[in-house]
Design a protein around this motif. Structure first.
Motif, PDB file in Angstrom:
ATOM      1  N   TYR A  13       0.738  -1.220   0.197  1.00  0.00           N
ATOM      2  CA  TYR A  13      -0.072  -0.007  -0.070  1.00  0.00           C
ATOM      3  C   TYR A  13       0.852   1.232   0.175  1.00  0.00           C
ATOM      4  O   TYR A  13       0.213   2.262  -0.114  1.00  0.00           O
ATOM      5  CB  TYR A  13      -0.942  -0.005   1.224  1.00  0.00           C
ATOM      6  CG  TYR A  13      -1.912  -0.923   1.111  1.00  0.00           C
ATOM      7  CD1 TYR A  13      -3.293  -0.654   0.196  1.00  0.00           C
ATOM      8  CD2 TYR A  13      -1.995  -2.240   1.806  1.00  0.00           C
ATOM      9  CE1 TYR A  13      -4.137  -1.875   0.288  1.00  0.00           C
ATOM     10  CE2 TYR A  13      -2.721  -3.320   1.767  1.00  0.00           C
ATOM     11  CZ  TYR A  13      -4.249  -2.685   1.020  1.00  0.00           C
ATOM     12  OH  TYR A  13      -5.133  -3.884   0.841  1.00  0.00           O
ATOM     13  N   GLY A  14       2.134   1.174   0.267  1.00  0.00           N
ATOM     14  CA  GLY A  14       3.034   2.381   0.089  1.00  0.00           C
ATOM     15  C   GLY A  14       3.003   2.810   1.383  1.00  0.00           C
ATOM     16  O   GLY A  14       2.708   2.296   2.450  1.00  0.00           O
ATOM     17  N   TYR A  48      11.021   1.711 -11.733  1.00  0.00           N
ATOM     18  CA  TYR A  48      11.409   0.974 -10.736  1.00  0.00           C
ATOM     19  C   TYR A  48      11.055   1.788  -9.377  1.00  0.00           C
ATOM     20  O   TYR A  48      11.322   3.083  -9.701  1.00  0.00           O
ATOM     21  CB  TYR A  48      12.753   0.474 -10.661  1.00  0.00           C
ATOM     22  CG  TYR A  48      12.849  -0.669 -11.578  1.00  0.00           C
ATOM     23  CD1 TYR A  48      12.812  -1.866 -11.299  1.00  0.00           C
ATOM     24  CD2 TYR A  48      13.209  -0.535 -12.944  1.00  0.00           C
ATOM     25  CE1 TYR A  48      12.853  -3.066 -12.226  1.00  0.00           C
ATOM     26  CE2 TYR A  48      13.217  -1.342 -13.884  1.00  0.00           C
ATOM     27  CZ  TYR A  48      13.158  -2.926 -13.480  1.00  0.00           C
ATOM     28  OH  TYR A  48      13.118  -3.899 -14.389  1.00  0.00           O
ATOM     29  N   PHE A  49      10.600   0.982  -8.345  1.00  0.00           N
ATOM     30  CA  PHE A  49      10.101   1.896  -7.214  1.00  0.00           C
ATOM     31  C   PHE A  49      10.357   1.043  -5.997  1.00  0.00           C
ATOM     32  O   PHE A  49      10.133  -0.092  -6.187  1.00  0.00           O
ATOM     33  CB  PHE A  49       8.918   2.864  -7.205  1.00  0.00           C
ATOM     34  CG  PHE A  49       7.689   1.957  -7.510  1.00  0.00           C
ATOM     35  CD1 PHE A  49       6.530   1.610  -6.727  1.00  0.00           C
ATOM     36  CD2 PHE A  49       7.560   1.545  -8.796  1.00  0.00           C
ATOM     37  CE1 PHE A  49       5.610   1.078  -6.612  1.00  0.00           C
ATOM     38  CE2 PHE A  49       6.464   0.787  -9.195  1.00  0.00           C
ATOM     39  CZ  PHE A  49       5.515   0.418  -7.928  1.00  0.00           C
ATOM     40  N   THR A  50      10.378   1.791  -4.779  1.00  0.00           N
ATOM     41  CA  THR A  50      10.245   1.029  -3.632  1.00  0.00           C
ATOM     42  C   THR A  50       9.446   1.386  -2.545  1.00  0.00           C
ATOM     43  O   THR A  50       9.198   2.589  -2.503  1.00  0.00           O
ATOM     44  CB  THR A  50      11.711   0.877  -2.995  1.00  0.00           C
ATOM     45  OG1 THR A  50      11.736   0.031  -1.840  1.00  0.00           O
ATOM     46  CG2 THR A  50      12.402   1.977  -2.748  1.00  0.00           C
ATOM     47  N   ALA A  51       9.232   0.782  -1.580  1.00  0.00           N
ATOM     48  CA  ALA A  51       8.364   1.345  -0.363  1.00  0.00           C
ATOM     49  C   ALA A  51       9.270   1.474   0.612  1.00  0.00           C
ATOM     50  O   ALA A  51       8.839   2.048   1.983  1.00  0.00           O
ATOM     51  CB  ALA A  51       7.143   0.163   0.063  1.00  0.00           C
ATOM     52  N   ASN A  82       6.253  -7.143  -8.357  1.00  0.00           N
ATOM     53  CA  ASN A  82       7.627  -7.447  -7.602  1.00  0.00           C
ATOM     54  C   ASN A  82       8.663  -7.249  -8.526  1.00  0.00           C
ATOM     55  O   ASN A  82       8.427  -7.640  -9.863  1.00  0.00           O
ATOM     56  CB  ASN A  82       7.649  -8.691  -6.804  1.00  0.00           C
ATOM     57  CG  ASN A  82       6.773  -8.877  -5.854  1.00  0.00           C
ATOM     58  OD1 ASN A  82       6.803  -7.962  -4.905  1.00  0.00           O
ATOM     59  ND2 ASN A  82       6.009  -9.826  -5.443  1.00  0.00           N
ATOM     60  N   ASP A  83       9.681  -6.559  -8.333  1.00  0.00           N
ATOM     61  CA  ASP A  83      10.931  -6.340  -9.062  1.00  0.00           C
ATOM     62  C   ASP A  83      11.592  -7.830  -9.249  1.00  0.00           C
ATOM     63  O   ASP A  83      12.253  -8.100  -8.258  1.00  0.00           O
ATOM     64  CB  ASP A  83      11.864  -5.440  -8.560  1.00  0.00           C
ATOM     65  CG  ASP A  83      13.134  -5.242  -9.365  1.00  0.00           C
ATOM     66  OD1 ASP A  83      13.339  -5.992 -10.341  1.00  0.00           O
ATOM     67  OD2 ASP A  83      13.771  -4.217  -8.844  1.00  0.00           O
ATOM     68  N   ARG A  97      10.938  -4.711  -0.437  1.00  0.00           N
ATOM     69  CA  ARG A  97       9.837  -4.065  -1.139  1.00  0.00           C
ATOM     70  C   ARG A  97      10.228  -3.197  -2.561  1.00  0.00           C
ATOM     71  O   ARG A  97       9.753  -1.946  -2.544  1.00  0.00           O
ATOM     72  CB  ARG A  97       9.241  -3.062   0.054  1.00  0.00           C
ATOM     73  CG  ARG A  97       8.638  -3.900   1.279  1.00  0.00           C
ATOM     74  CD  ARG A  97       8.270  -3.364   2.245  1.00  0.00           C
ATOM     75  NE  ARG A  97       7.143  -2.465   2.251  1.00  0.00           N
ATOM     76  CZ  ARG A  97       6.584  -1.467   2.949  1.00  0.00           C
ATOM     77  NH1 ARG A  97       7.261  -1.065   3.946  1.00  0.00           N
ATOM     78  NH2 ARG A  97       5.573  -1.011   2.603  1.00  0.00           N
ATOM     79  N   SER A  98      10.639  -3.887  -3.299  1.00  0.00           N
ATOM     80  CA  SER A  98      10.965  -3.257  -4.575  1.00  0.00           C
ATOM     81  C   SER A  98      10.020  -3.695  -5.449  1.00  0.00           C
ATOM     82  O   SER A  98       9.706  -4.948  -5.639  1.00  0.00           O
ATOM     83  CB  SER A  98      12.472  -3.616  -5.063  1.00  0.00           C
ATOM     84  OG  SER A  98      13.407  -3.425  -4.162  1.00  0.00           O
ATOM     85  N   TYR A  99       9.530  -2.825  -6.643  1.00  0.00           N
ATOM     86  CA  TYR A  99       8.488  -2.889  -7.470  1.00  0.00           C
ATOM     87  C   TYR A  99       9.009  -2.179  -8.861  1.00  0.00           C
ATOM     88  O   TYR A  99       9.894  -1.384  -9.043  1.00  0.00           O
ATOM     89  CB  TYR A  99       7.160  -2.650  -7.144  1.00  0.00           C
ATOM     90  CG  TYR A  99       6.782  -2.887  -5.647  1.00  0.00           C
ATOM     91  CD1 TYR A  99       6.101  -4.110  -5.743  1.00  0.00           C
ATOM     92  CD2 TYR A  99       7.146  -2.247  -4.435  1.00  0.00           C
ATOM     93  CE1 TYR A  99       6.026  -4.668  -4.330  1.00  0.00           C
ATOM     94  CE2 TYR A  99       6.730  -2.616  -3.409  1.00  0.00           C
ATOM     95  CZ  TYR A  99       6.359  -3.998  -3.143  1.00  0.00           C
ATOM     96  OH  TYR A  99       6.032  -4.629  -2.016  1.00  0.00           O
TER      97      TYR A  99
END
Length: 138
Positions: A13-14, A48-51, A82-83, A97-99
């Motif tokens: 959910y970030g 790419y992004f992460t929480a 998921n990355d 928590r990488s996406y």
């Protein structure tokens, strides 16, 4: 947000973060289609992004360019997964928590505080990445 694989599982959910050296504004969109920071001959199919704020901070430290490290608060505009470069296919679960998403990320703010890497740590990371012969899952 739905998982691109199952179309039903909520992954996280970030909030979500993206690290870079680019000077961007709230409302800007981050998109796929640029050279990889780690293997510039590869044009990336995902953004790419992460929480984890510190994970985005590390990405900012390793990003190409001469600008200051920036960590943006982002929201996915579409499905994400998921990355596989750091999760599932290479490591069990998603501890980082990488996406990634093929759809843009919208910048909704900027983070100013995170644990920053020392110059020595950045050098060690860059040396390790230069020696990495693993394939990027694009």
């Amino acid at each position: 947000m739905k998982n691109a694989n199952t179309k039903s599982e909520i992954l996280d959910y970030g909030p979500f973060y993206h690290g870079t050296k680019a000077d961007l504004k709230v409302g800007d969109l981050l998109t796929a289609g640029f050279a990889s920071n780690y293997k510039p001959e590869i044009i990336m199919n995902h953004i790419y992004f992460t929480a984890l704020p510190n994970g985005a901070g590390l990405a900012a430290a390793l990003a190409k360019g001469d600008g200051p490290q920036r960590v943006y608060i982002v929201e996915p505009t579409g499905n994400f997964e998921n990355d596989p470069n750091v999760t599932d296919k290479k490591f069990l679960g998603n501890p980082t928590r990488s996406y990634r998403s093929a759809e843009p990320l919208r910048i909704v703010g900027e983070l100013t505080e995170w644990v920053r890497q020392t110059p020595e740590e950045i050098t060690r990371w860059k040396e390790a990445l230069a020696k990495n012969t693993g394939e990027i899952i694009n």
